[in-house]
Design a protein around this motif. Sequence first.
Motif, short mmCIF file in Angstrom:
data_model
loop_
_atom_site.label_atom_id
_atom_site.label_comp_id
_atom_site.label_asym_id
_atom_site.label_seq_id
_atom_site.Cartn_x
_atom_site.Cartn_y
_atom_site.Cartn_z
N GLY A 88 38.24 18.88 88.28
CA GLY A 88 38.32 19.25 86.86
C GLY A 88 39.75 19.25 86.38
N ASP A 89 39.89 19.07 85.06
CA ASP A 89 41.22 19.04 84.46
C ASP A 89 41.48 20.41 83.84
N SER A 90 42.39 21.15 84.43
CA SER A 90 42.57 22.54 84.00
C SER A 90 43.31 22.64 82.67
N THR A 91 43.79 21.53 82.14
CA THR A 91 44.43 21.60 80.81
C THR A 91 43.37 21.46 79.70
N LYS A 92 42.13 21.18 80.12
CA LYS A 92 41.06 21.00 79.11
C LYS A 92 40.10 22.19 79.16
N LEU A 93 39.98 22.85 78.02
CA LEU A 93 39.14 24.05 77.97
C LEU A 93 37.70 23.73 78.37
N GLU A 94 37.23 22.54 77.96
CA GLU A 94 35.82 22.22 78.25
C GLU A 94 35.53 22.11 79.75
N ALA A 95 36.59 21.92 80.56
CA ALA A 95 36.36 21.83 82.01
C ALA A 95 36.05 23.20 82.60
N PHE A 96 36.34 24.27 81.85
CA PHE A 96 36.27 25.60 82.46
C PHE A 96 34.86 26.16 82.59
N ALA A 97 33.91 25.59 81.82
CA ALA A 97 32.54 26.06 82.02
C ALA A 97 32.12 25.73 83.45
N GLN A 101 31.52 28.34 86.60
CA GLN A 101 30.23 28.36 87.28
C GLN A 101 30.41 28.16 88.79
N HIS A 102 31.32 27.25 89.13
CA HIS A 102 31.57 26.98 90.55
C HIS A 102 32.17 28.22 91.23
N ILE A 103 33.05 28.90 90.50
CA ILE A 103 33.65 30.14 91.04
C ILE A 103 32.54 31.14 91.37
N GLU A 128 51.08 26.50 81.26
CA GLU A 128 50.66 27.19 80.03
C GLU A 128 49.20 26.88 79.65
N PRO A 129 48.82 25.58 79.56
CA PRO A 129 47.41 25.36 79.17
C PRO A 129 46.43 25.95 80.18
N THR A 130 46.78 25.90 81.45
CA THR A 130 45.85 26.43 82.46
C THR A 130 45.70 27.95 82.31
N ILE A 131 46.82 28.63 82.11
CA ILE A 131 46.75 30.10 81.93
C ILE A 131 45.92 30.44 80.69
N LEU A 132 46.20 29.73 79.60
CA LEU A 132 45.47 30.03 78.36
C LEU A 132 43.98 29.73 78.51
N ASN A 133 43.66 28.68 79.24
CA ASN A 133 42.24 28.35 79.45
C ASN A 133 41.55 29.39 80.34
N ILE A 134 42.27 29.90 81.31
CA ILE A 134 41.69 30.99 82.14
C ILE A 134 41.36 32.17 81.23
N GLY A 135 42.30 32.47 80.32
CA GLY A 135 42.08 33.60 79.40
C GLY A 135 40.93 33.32 78.44
N ALA A 136 40.96 32.12 77.83
CA ALA A 136 39.94 31.79 76.82
C ALA A 136 38.55 31.72 77.44
N SER A 137 38.47 31.42 78.73
CA SER A 137 37.16 31.33 79.40
C SER A 137 36.72 32.68 79.94
N GLU A 138 37.47 33.70 79.60
CA GLU A 138 37.14 35.07 80.04
C GLU A 138 37.00 35.16 81.55
N MET A 139 37.96 34.57 82.20
CA MET A 139 37.94 34.62 83.67
C MET A 139 38.84 35.74 84.20
N VAL A 140 39.37 36.53 83.27
CA VAL A 140 40.05 37.76 83.68
C VAL A 140 39.19 38.86 83.08
N THR A 141 38.18 39.23 83.81
CA THR A 141 37.14 40.05 83.23
C THR A 141 37.44 41.54 83.27
N GLU A 142 37.92 41.99 84.40
CA GLU A 142 38.01 43.43 84.62
C GLU A 142 39.44 43.96 84.54
N GLY A 143 40.27 43.24 85.26
CA GLY A 143 41.64 43.72 85.36
C GLY A 143 41.66 45.15 85.82
N ARG A 144 42.29 45.99 85.05
CA ARG A 144 42.47 47.37 85.48
C ARG A 144 41.58 48.30 84.67
#
Length: 507
Positions: A88-97, A101-103, A128-144
């Motif tokens: 997958g291309d981590s600079t593309k938001l659409e790749a994060f679905a 799912q794989h995670i 930068e795009p990868t970090i923002l995509n992680i955030g936009a895909s709600e892959m930082v769910t719990e944190g603290r």
Amino acid sequence: MDSQNPPRQCLMVIFGASGDLTKRKLIPALFDLYARGQLPEKFAILGVSRTAFTDNEYRQKVHEFSPQTYADKEQWKSFADHLHYHAGDSTKLEAFAGIKQHISQVAEAHGTGENVVYYLSMAPQFFEPTILNIGASEMVTEGRRYCSINREKPPWQRIVVEKPFGSDPASAAHLNDVLASVFDEEEIYRIDHYLGKELVQNLMVLRFANTIFEPIWNRSYLDHVQITASETVGVESRGAYYDGPTGGAMRDMVQSHLLQVLAVMAMEPPVSLDAEDVRTEKIKIFKAMRVPSYDEVPELAVRGQYGAGQLGDQAIESYRETQGVNPQSQTDTYTAMRMFVDTWRWGGVPFYLRSGKAMTKKSTQIVLYFKPTPHVLFRQLAHQHKANQIVINVQPDEGIRIRFEGKVPGHGMHVKDVEMEFDYEQQWNAKPPDGYATLLYDCIRGDQTLFKHRDEIECAWKAVQPVLDYWKANPQEDLPNYAAGTWGPEAADSLLAQDNRYWHNPE
Ligand SMILES: NC(=O)c1ccc[n+]([C@@H]2O[C@H](COP(=O)([O-])OP(=O)(O)OC[C@H]3O[C@@H](n4cnc5c(N)ncnc54)[C@H](OP(=O)(O)O)[C@@H]3O)[C@@H](O)[C@H]2O)c1
């Protein structure tokens, strides 16, 4: 630095899974931890990059890269079961679905729960795009989040960011802001593999677990400090990268690694070994690094670039002839600099830093030079006396040497320098572990001590930026100015000679 804190179950997602660093360092380090039983029982790796591989193809690719690392077949087989791959291309938001799912699938299969380490092992323009995509895909769910079922141990998501971390103060601050928009500072791990090196960690032990060194570790006793990181290789196949905006010895080595070594060497004793306490003391050193004015630069920094030369039997081509390098390049393959740390302890003590490629010997070394005795009793030999020194070999030949004057046996009072040596391998009958293994282990355990705080990075950039600005505005005509296989340009010797000092070239 809590060694009692065992690692908990987790999944590591490596962005840039098919790249050089992952194959050469990250997977071997994880395998090493696995073989030593230091990974949690519930652990898995999901590699992500664009090239298509099945899990098995990816495992094979990793194995083929370094079969000797994975020579124990049983061990490899059981480790490889934990290794998965997603194209997958981590600079593309659409790749994060698909990534998300794989995670979930891998996490479920290995029982790793929601604990995830995201590792950015890719070129910096993709951070930068990868970090923002992680955030936009709600892959930082719990944190603290405090309302977790188990408040003591909420799940976490961490991120490890490789170097280069920015290319100047503004871009580093921007990347820090991007990270902060998705992750808490407590979950951000800016990696510097120099901090994972045994002898850098040993510096803290040497200073703070002994009473004999710390009282003399200051301006009253030390004349100056030298920190050298030399490599014998040139840029080899990485010419295009090295000649680019984040390359050059000042950016690639001094700003990142050497200033970190300086900070550990110079910091005040922390109140505890907690990450926060250690980093608080390091940050004070970074804040105290004197930022040179533009006009001071020629007096305190030297730029070098290697021309063709010889190292043993090996001919090394000139930097400018390397594929991918501009034939008129001004990039510094060598940098030397005089720095000051403006604190009570270090006022007036110069720190000489240098780093270069295509030099005589590969070595990272810290040398502390002590002041002469206040009164010279052995007058007839005064001119031969060498300064007392503590030499810390960070790599290779890890160890510490103390050089002092001793009496030559026999009649008369003849004096000569002698050495006491601690050799890491001899003492512990083992090679030091790779820095990446140490740091990955700490990250999984949630120990940030050996990772950089955002303030350290931003101050480090500020300390060197005037030099980079000056060099950019003032091209140097005499480049290349040192032959490959030597100790660097004459101007670097003059930098010390004008202070009546000389470089300690690793033997
Ligand atoms: N190599 C080292 O010794 C070393 C040492 C210290 C620090 N570092 C740092 O580590 C990072 C990686 O370096 P490297 O040498 O491993 O680089 P590399 O060999 O060029 O690998 C880059 C990786 O990123 C992947 N990639 C590129 N674009 C992508 C995208 N849009 N989405 C997903 N994956 C993508 C590439 O695979 P695909 O083409 O298949 O996508 C490849 O796996 C860099 O920041 C570097 O500065 C490297």
